[in-house]
Design a protein around this motif. Structure first.
Motif, PDB file in Angstrom:
ATOM      1  N   GLU B  20       0.858  -1.192   0.000  1.00  0.00           N
ATOM      2  CA  GLU B  20       0.000   0.000   0.000  1.00  0.00           C
ATOM      3  C   GLU B  20       0.888   1.233   0.000  1.00  0.00           C
ATOM      4  OE1 GLU B  20      -2.892  -0.007   3.187  1.00  0.00           O
ATOM      5  OE2 GLU B  20      -3.505   2.061   2.771  1.00  0.00           O
ATOM      6  N   LYS B  21       0.652   2.090  -0.994  1.00  0.00           N
ATOM      7  CA  LYS B  21       1.508   3.271  -1.130  1.00  0.00           C
ATOM      8  C   LYS B  21       1.097   4.361  -0.136  1.00  0.00           C
ATOM      9  CE  LYS B  21       3.882   1.634  -4.525  1.00  0.00           C
ATOM     10  NZ  LYS B  21       5.135   1.025  -4.037  1.00  0.00           N
ATOM     11  N   LEU B  22       2.050   5.168   0.254  1.00  0.00           N
ATOM     12  CA  LEU B  22       1.738   6.351   1.051  1.00  0.00           C
ATOM     13  C   LEU B  22       0.976   7.351   0.186  1.00  0.00           C
ATOM     14  CD1 LEU B  22       3.760   5.116   3.041  1.00  0.00           C
ATOM     15  CD2 LEU B  22       4.775   7.366   3.329  1.00  0.00           C
ATOM     16  N   THR B  23       0.113   8.131   0.818  1.00  0.00           N
ATOM     17  CA  THR B  23      -0.582   9.194   0.086  1.00  0.00           C
ATOM     18  C   THR B  23       0.351  10.411  -0.024  1.00  0.00           C
ATOM     19  OG1 THR B  23      -1.456  10.206   2.096  1.00  0.00           O
ATOM     20  CG2 THR B  23      -2.788   8.461   1.074  1.00  0.00           C
ATOM     21  N   LYS B  24      -0.009  11.311  -0.934  1.00  0.00           N
ATOM     22  CA  LYS B  24       0.764  12.552  -1.055  1.00  0.00           C
ATOM     23  C   LYS B  24       0.780  13.323   0.266  1.00  0.00           C
ATOM     24  CE  LYS B  24       0.725  13.518  -5.941  1.00  0.00           C
ATOM     25  NZ  LYS B  24       0.425  14.415  -7.054  1.00  0.00           N
ATOM     26  N   GLU B  25      -0.348  13.296   0.945  1.00  0.00           N
ATOM     27  CA  GLU B  25      -0.415  13.996   2.243  1.00  0.00           C
ATOM     28  C   GLU B  25       0.542  13.402   3.265  1.00  0.00           C
ATOM     29  OE1 GLU B  25      -4.345  14.059   3.805  1.00  0.00           O
ATOM     30  OE2 GLU B  25      -4.968  15.765   2.585  1.00  0.00           O
ATOM     31  N   GLN B  26       0.589  12.087   3.301  1.00  0.00           N
ATOM     32  CA  GLN B  26       1.522  11.450   4.252  1.00  0.00           C
ATOM     33  C   GLN B  26       2.961  11.824   3.925  1.00  0.00           C
ATOM     34  OE1 GLN B  26       0.048   7.413   3.564  1.00  0.00           O
ATOM     35  NE2 GLN B  26      -0.559   7.241   5.722  1.00  0.00           N
ATOM     36  N   ILE B  27       3.300  11.780   2.645  1.00  0.00           N
ATOM     37  CA  ILE B  27       4.669  12.137   2.235  1.00  0.00           C
ATOM     38  C   ILE B  27       4.964  13.591   2.606  1.00  0.00           C
ATOM     39  CG2 ILE B  27       6.197  12.442   0.225  1.00  0.00           C
ATOM     40  CD1 ILE B  27       4.617  10.065  -1.071  1.00  0.00           C
ATOM     41  N   HIS B  28       3.979  14.444   2.370  1.00  0.00           N
ATOM     42  CA  HIS B  28       4.141  15.862   2.688  1.00  0.00           C
ATOM     43  C   HIS B  28       4.414  16.052   4.178  1.00  0.00           C
ATOM     44  CE1 HIS B  28       3.427  20.190   1.782  1.00  0.00           C
ATOM     45  NE2 HIS B  28       3.156  20.212   3.071  1.00  0.00           N
ATOM     46  N   THR B  29       3.639  15.377   5.022  1.00  0.00           N
ATOM     47  CA  THR B  29       3.811  15.519   6.476  1.00  0.00           C
ATOM     48  C   THR B  29       5.183  15.010   6.911  1.00  0.00           C
ATOM     49  OG1 THR B  29       1.449  15.274   6.796  1.00  0.00           O
ATOM     50  CG2 THR B  29       2.827  14.886   8.723  1.00  0.00           C
ATOM     51  N   ILE B  30       5.610  13.909   6.319  1.00  0.00           N
ATOM     52  CA  ILE B  30       6.919  13.343   6.675  1.00  0.00           C
ATOM     53  C   ILE B  30       8.044  14.307   6.285  1.00  0.00           C
ATOM     54  CG2 ILE B  30       8.552  11.492   6.040  1.00  0.00           C
ATOM     55  CD1 ILE B  30       6.042   9.609   5.946  1.00  0.00           C
ATOM     56  N   VAL B  31       7.962  14.864   5.088  1.00  0.00           N
ATOM     57  CA  VAL B  31       9.028  15.772   4.631  1.00  0.00           C
ATOM     58  C   VAL B  31       8.990  17.091   5.406  1.00  0.00           C
ATOM     59  CG1 VAL B  31      10.015  17.018   2.678  1.00  0.00           C
ATOM     60  CG2 VAL B  31       9.125  14.714   2.346  1.00  0.00           C
ATOM     61  N   GLN B  32       7.793  17.580   5.653  1.00  0.00           N
ATOM     62  CA  GLN B  32       7.662  18.820   6.428  1.00  0.00           C
ATOM     63  C   GLN B  32       8.255  18.622   7.835  1.00  0.00           C
ATOM     64  OE1 GLN B  32       3.636  19.872   7.313  1.00  0.00           O
ATOM     65  NE2 GLN B  32       4.077  22.064   7.551  1.00  0.00           N
ATOM     66  N   SER B  33       8.035  17.459   8.400  1.00  0.00           N
ATOM     67  CA  SER B  33       8.613  17.143   9.711  1.00  0.00           C
ATOM     68  C   SER B  33      10.136  17.125   9.629  1.00  0.00           C
ATOM     69  CB  SER B  33       8.095  15.789  10.202  1.00  0.00           C
ATOM     70  OG  SER B  33       6.704  15.847  10.411  1.00  0.00           O
TER      71      SER B  33
END
Lengths: 251, 251
Positions: B20-33
């Motif tokens: 199951e792929k990460l969503t764009k939102e999840q990736i965004h939150t991870i990178v923003q963190s």
């Protein structure tokens, strides 16, 4: 969103602390958190030295030039450590100690020790912040890395990388802005300079506005100007021979 | 104790992910963190490259030898990046570009870029874990650092340091024990080898018990034996000339 991400996104460095020491329990929780970070091949290539001796704190403050190295709730010095593994090699029967030392003294293993140390340190920071404490990294200890090394009596294969001042915040700085995510997050290939330049231009404007409006220490500045000022003065070039003298980053 | 410390202390590396792929939102939150981590002199000396191209994932998996480099929710490659600052220096009028480049190519700045990258990465890991995801660092990308560099089209002054596989866990490994806090946390001075040896001896017993009893992949092993095995084989010695070819860690 959750509490952990809130803690992460609320980060600002604290450079003024109340006159209150951390408890042993707080220090324990912070170090235990550091220890739980991932570590390359389970090497745990770091040592954390807590400084309680006031004369050493004074000396470290003089190296850094920053008053919060002395005035804080607790001072940690994070050291890259490949000595521990090397000693195991020296003591082991039937081990090829020459090969072990050759590995330890490589740039590859120097990278391992710096990454391991930093991962542990970031856990320490977030643990502290989640407890209502503030923290500031002290790369400034590398202003005189030989002196810090001598103060802490570090053996061969152990080097001080940075300090971490922790304590109860006595200031409430604004959160410093970051560039748009696209500046530092690329997909599949490194992003062309021209596209990055556009994001950096936007960030310069955002940061100028932040410096102009923040509650204390307002100034006129951009990221571009900061970087050029910073890098125009070669500094800490003695770190290289120091590492070699400690038998790290050698080959 | 709080949710953040719970997240930190619950860490275990995940090496098997659901499809199951990460969503764009999840990736965004991870990178923003990642971006909110402290950074030396505000340099933000890193770039994170997300890999969505399946042929690149395949090639990176072959470098690492680890199936979870291909099979995960998202793959990040964390790169040390001093190119961005160097370009600012090249483009600035009235800047002493020779000095800027000299600074950037020092070991001191190489340390800065490795620390900055690792601090950002640890924030990424904790953000992911706090969202119910799992993660695994991939130092194994340095098995062929030249190839990773070529695959991502990294310019001079940018180097791949490690990967990070993130996704929904398809395994529930036990939390791996750590040595007693006194092993890695010392006060005011580096702890004598004899005292450390005692703690390491105790840890060897604890770890042997853990390997013997854990639910999968049981074995007989100690930390001491692991370290001696690991360091007896010099590896990744090509990292050193690679870094020099990228004009980093040079002086």
């Amino acid at each position: 969103m959750n509490e952990t991400i809130d803690t992460i996104l609320s980060h600002r460095s604290i450079r003024k602390f109340k006159d209150e020491k951390l408890t042993k329990e707080q220090i324990h929780t912070i170090v235990q958190s550091a220890q739980q970070a991932s570590t390359s091949s389970f090497v745990m290539a770091y040592t954390i030295i807590g400084i309680t001796d006031e004369s050493k704190k004074q000396a470290l403050m003089e190296v850094s030039g920053q008053p919060y190295v002395k005035n804080n709730g607790h001072l940690f010095v994070f050291c890259g450590d490949l000595h521990r593994a090397n000693v195991l090699g020296e003591r082991a029967k039937n081990a090829d100690h020459a090969s072990i030392t050759e590995t330890i003294e490589s740039t590859e293993q120097f990278i391992v020790t710096v990454i391991d140390t930093a991962l542990a340190a970031q856990n320490a920071v977030l643990a502290a912040e989640s407890m209502g404490l503030g923290a500031c990294f002290l790369g400034s200890l590398r202003n005189d890395i030989n002196k810090v090394n001598d103060l802490l009596n570090l053996p061969k294969h152990v080097v001080p990388l940075f300090g971490l001042a922790v304590g109860y915040p006595d200031q409430q700085p604004e959160i410093k802005p970051r560039p748009a995510i696209e500046t530092i997050y690329h997909e599949n290939n490194y992003l062309e300079d021209e596209k990055q330049a556009q994001f950096i231009g936007e960030f310069d404007k955002k940061l100028k506005d932040y410096y102009n409006k923040r509650s204390t220490n307002t100034r006129i500045d951009t990221w571009t100007e900061q970087m050029i000022r910073k890098y125009s003065n070669p500094q800490r070039l003695d770190v290289t021979p120091f590492l070699h003298s400690k038998q790290l980053n050698k080959r």
